[in-house]
Enzyme design. Structure first.
Site, mmCIF file in Angstrom:
data_model
loop_
_atom_site.group_PDB
_atom_site.id
_atom_site.type_symbol
_atom_site.label_atom_id
_atom_site.label_comp_id
_atom_site.label_asym_id
_atom_site.label_seq_id
_atom_site.Cartn_x
_atom_site.Cartn_y
_atom_site.Cartn_z
ATOM 1 N N GLU A 199 -8.191 -14.037 -5.335
ATOM 2 C CA GLU A 199 -7.561 -14.526 -6.562
ATOM 3 C C GLU A 199 -6.303 -13.717 -6.886
ATOM 4 O O GLU A 199 -5.251 -14.283 -7.230
ATOM 5 C CB GLU A 199 -8.547 -14.424 -7.736
ATOM 6 C CG GLU A 199 -9.803 -15.262 -7.577
ATOM 7 C CD GLU A 199 -10.956 -14.488 -6.968
ATOM 8 O OE1 GLU A 199 -12.112 -14.879 -7.213
ATOM 9 O OE2 GLU A 199 -10.704 -13.495 -6.238
ATOM 10 N N GLU B 13 -23.047 -7.034 -14.623
ATOM 11 C CA GLU B 13 -22.806 -6.723 -13.214
ATOM 12 C C GLU B 13 -23.525 -5.438 -12.823
ATOM 13 O O GLU B 13 -23.891 -5.257 -11.663
ATOM 14 C CB GLU B 13 -21.305 -6.601 -12.945
ATOM 15 C CG GLU B 13 -20.936 -6.670 -11.463
ATOM 16 C CD GLU B 13 -19.459 -6.866 -11.234
ATOM 17 O OE1 GLU B 13 -19.040 -8.029 -11.024
ATOM 18 O OE2 GLU B 13 -18.711 -5.873 -11.267
ATOM 19 N N LYS C 256 -18.323 -15.606 -2.715
ATOM 20 C CA LYS C 256 -17.008 -15.399 -2.099
ATOM 21 C C LYS C 256 -17.002 -15.873 -0.648
ATOM 22 O O LYS C 256 -16.054 -16.516 -0.181
ATOM 23 C CB LYS C 256 -16.633 -13.916 -2.149
ATOM 24 C CG LYS C 256 -16.346 -13.369 -3.528
ATOM 25 C CD LYS C 256 -15.969 -11.891 -3.413
ATOM 26 C CE LYS C 256 -15.679 -11.268 -4.754
ATOM 27 N NZ LYS C 256 -15.344 -9.835 -4.630
ATOM 28 N N LYS D 116 -7.795 -3.039 -5.219
ATOM 29 C CA LYS D 116 -8.072 -1.834 -4.428
ATOM 30 C C LYS D 116 -7.728 -2.057 -2.965
ATOM 31 O O LYS D 116 -7.054 -1.236 -2.334
ATOM 32 C CB LYS D 116 -9.542 -1.439 -4.582
ATOM 33 C CG LYS D 116 -9.913 -0.168 -3.823
ATOM 34 C CD LYS D 116 -11.378 0.194 -3.994
ATOM 35 C CE LYS D 116 -11.694 0.714 -5.370
ATOM 36 N NZ LYS D 116 -13.074 1.254 -5.467
ATOM 37 N N GLY E 155 -14.956 -0.959 -10.270
ATOM 38 C CA GLY E 155 -13.973 -1.768 -10.986
ATOM 39 C C GLY E 155 -14.222 -1.845 -12.481
ATOM 40 O O GLY E 155 -13.310 -1.682 -13.288
ATOM 41 N N ARG E 156 -15.472 -2.077 -12.880
ATOM 42 C CA ARG E 156 -15.770 -2.243 -14.304
ATOM 43 C C ARG E 156 -15.748 -0.924 -15.062
ATOM 44 O O ARG E 156 -15.877 -0.911 -16.284
ATOM 45 C CB ARG E 156 -17.116 -2.952 -14.468
ATOM 46 C CG ARG E 156 -18.285 -2.258 -13.773
ATOM 47 C CD ARG E 156 -19.478 -3.198 -13.675
ATOM 48 N NE ARG E 156 -20.614 -2.640 -12.961
ATOM 49 C CZ ARG E 156 -20.772 -2.684 -11.647
ATOM 50 N NH1 ARG E 156 -19.829 -3.222 -10.883
ATOM 51 N NH2 ARG E 156 -21.848 -2.196 -11.066
ATOM 52 N N HIS F 216 -19.090 -18.789 -38.293
ATOM 53 C CA HIS F 216 -18.898 -20.239 -38.393
ATOM 54 C C HIS F 216 -19.140 -20.925 -37.056
ATOM 55 O O HIS F 216 -18.702 -22.062 -36.863
ATOM 56 C CB HIS F 216 -17.493 -20.536 -38.906
ATOM 57 C CG HIS F 216 -17.295 -20.132 -40.338
ATOM 58 N ND1 HIS F 216 -17.453 -21.007 -41.384
ATOM 59 C CD2 HIS F 216 -16.999 -18.929 -40.901
ATOM 60 C CE1 HIS F 216 -17.234 -20.377 -42.526
ATOM 61 N NE2 HIS F 216 -16.956 -19.108 -42.262
#
Length: 545
Positions: free
Chosen positions: A218, A359, A510, A212, A273-274, A390
């Protein structure tokens, strides 16, 4: 900023106290007893909605339990709060923002107003631009710098700019163009970039940089690495404009990077964002499956949005799932919930839900800034299909923890291989039965098991599950599923009285990482500001480099 909630403390509500008294009775009940007393509950405690069928009968609830939970939802104003959200009210109060991911998939002609302005024309304009771009890539009209067709699309993002679209691309792989490879780079660990670009031809590769602000550490580190990777091969700065597009609001930074601002796809501060899969963040999904299929996915989202807003709570899928989560989280003190899709295509579904849920509701203060006196968001986890059986089902079946679980299955697949799907679904159905009813000691003894082994082979059962069954994992169904969990999280946030649409908890790490990076780059920098452990670890890393 709007006035914050002055509602009564959750645990002082009469509806909460009624549930506490009811829990003291229900904690002694078993699913075996409940089904023996009410054999028809498996056909009654269900919701058969278009596209999704929910069986919640294998939960430690009775009709009375559900009525008490519904009263709690009504007392907390769940549906009224949903109406405020979808109307554009600034319910994200700590950031003074509206919360309008539902506008991104509003398939009606209904205006959605923010500060007196209808946002829908802008939403449709971005979707139209996305569609035109996706078609140019898919038809080969868009050429790379050397005139060759784009065959590889790599999305560079992190968090909501990665998890949602990466999940959706994998889920809908059966609907994707086989001539296009759509990949994702998120981790700042350089290994991720190397793995995703290994063997690719830069002349046939296009990057979508999703940030954004166009400053996310990152994402921009990976974007700069991608830029160097491209230019090492093509050796012409003008090539960047043919091999990079941006999903961002920062036009100046996009232009400075070398991306043509005409190839910048924007979105808005009322999109978290999510919750952004239906925005321009979904561009890689649209490229993979095409604008028409992407539209079908939006149709599924919109159908669930309308279901949530318009359906009475007694038949409302997000409300029921949300309330059952509150029942176990706050009364049975379960701390986790497992999401178990019996579909390899949904291998990233739990990862997406982890961010969505944890979040959003991983908060310890309420809307008035007071510490809550109750558990809020659960730990969300899971794996697809028989892989989990399993791995960790041992703990669910015979461990000492209560782990409510959602099982998600499909009657058919876009592509079938032999009798694989029947075997998969046999396991899907068997597991919820086994978790609910177990295997009592009498049955184990009757099999002639040695006395010393009997306790080890007893299954107590009484493990609650929801079963979600759909016809097929197609774009519309995926949209319904994701929206279902979005609204489930919303329901729980309203009841727990927390702000579900901010994420201040991600900030501190951050800030500290930025300071430590400077100290790594300059070994002469003092480490006195750190605690003894961090300083010693940092010294060891600098020496190890």
């Amino acid at each position: 900023m709007t006035k914050r909630s002055c509602s009564p403390r959750l645990t002082s509500r009469p509806e909460w106290k009624a549930l506490q008294a009811h829990y003291r009775v229900m904690k002694r009940r078993t699913l075996r007893d409940l089904f023996a007393e009410d054999p028809g509950r498996g056909r009654r405690l269900v919701v058969d909605s278009p596209g999704l069928y929910l069986d919640y009968s294998k939960n430690l609830v009775t009709d009375e339990t559900m009525q008490l939970l519904f009263r709690l939802a009504e007392a907390c104003g769940v549906i009224e709060s949903a109406g405020r959200m979808m109307a554009g009210d600034r319910i994200n109060e700590t950031e003074n923002r509206a919360v309008l991911h539902t506008a991104l998939r509003n398939r009606s002609n209904r205006p959605v107003m923010v500060d007196g302005q209808d946002v829908m024309p802008a939403v449709r304009e971005v979707l139209d631009r996305m569609g035109a771009f996706a078609r140019r890539i898919r038809t080969g009209e868009w050429k790379g710098h050397t005139g060759r067709r784009i065959r590889n699309v790599i999305n560079i993002g992190i968090g909501g700019s990665d998890l949602g679209p990466a999940m959706a691309c994998q889920a809908l792989q059966g609907y994707a163009d086989p001539a296009l490879s759509v990949r994702f780079v998120s981790n700042v660990d350089g290994t991720h970039f190397l793995e995703q670009t290994r063997g690719l031809d830069p002349a046939e590769t296009l990057f979508i940089v999703a940030s954004k602000t166009f400053t996310t550490q990152e994402t921009m580190t990976n974007a700069e690495t991608a830029r160097r990777w491209l230019l090492q091969a093509l050796r012409d700065e003008t090539a960047v404009a043919r091999h990079f597009v941006a999903v961002s609001t920062n036009t100046d930074a996009v232009r400075k990077f070398g991306i043509d601002p005409a190839n910048r796809f924007g979105f808005w501060d009322w999109v978290g964002g999510r919750y952004s899969l239906c925005s321009a963040i979904g561009l890689p999904v649209m490229v993979a499956i095409g604008p028409e299929r992407f539209g079908e996915m939006l149709d599924g989202f919109h159908a669930m949005d309308r279901h949530f807003l318009e359906t009475p709570v007694q038949r409302n899928l997000p409300v029921i799932l949300g309330l059952l989560g509150v029942w176990y989280n706050n009364f049975f003190k379960a701390e986790t919930t497992a999401v178990l899709p019996y579909s390899q295509a949904l291998a990233r579904f739990a990862a997406h839900l982890q961010q969505l849920d944890m979040e959003s509701n991983g908060k310890s203060v309420d809307r008035a800034g007071r510490h809550v006196g109750w558990q809020t968001g659960p730990v969300v986890w899971g794996e697809p299909g028989t892989n989990g059986q399993h791995a960790f089902y041992q703990l669910i079946h015979q461990g000492s923890k209560m782990i409510p679980a959602d099982f998600i299955g499909f009657c058919r697949l876009p592509e079938t291989v032999g009798d694989h799907h029947d075997k998969l679904m046999a396991n899907f159905l068997a597991q919820t039965e086994a978790l609910a009813f177990g295997k009592p000691r009498t049955a184990v003894v009757a099999e002639g098991v040695k006395r010393a082994l009997v306790p080890h082979k007893v299954f107590d059962g009484n493990h609650p599950t929801n079963t979600l069954l759909a016809d097929c994992l197609d774009p519309a169904t995926l949209g319904r599923l994701v929206a279902l969990y979005e609204h489930k999280v919303f329901v729980q946030g309203v009841i727990w009285n927390v702000f579900s649409f901010d994420q201040w908890g991600v900030e501190l790490g951050k800030v500290l990482a930025g300071r430590i990076l400077e100290e790594i780059r300059d070994p002469a920098r003092s480490l006195d500001a750190h605690d003894g452990s961090t300083a010693a670890l940092l010294e060891r890393y600098r020496a190890g480099k």
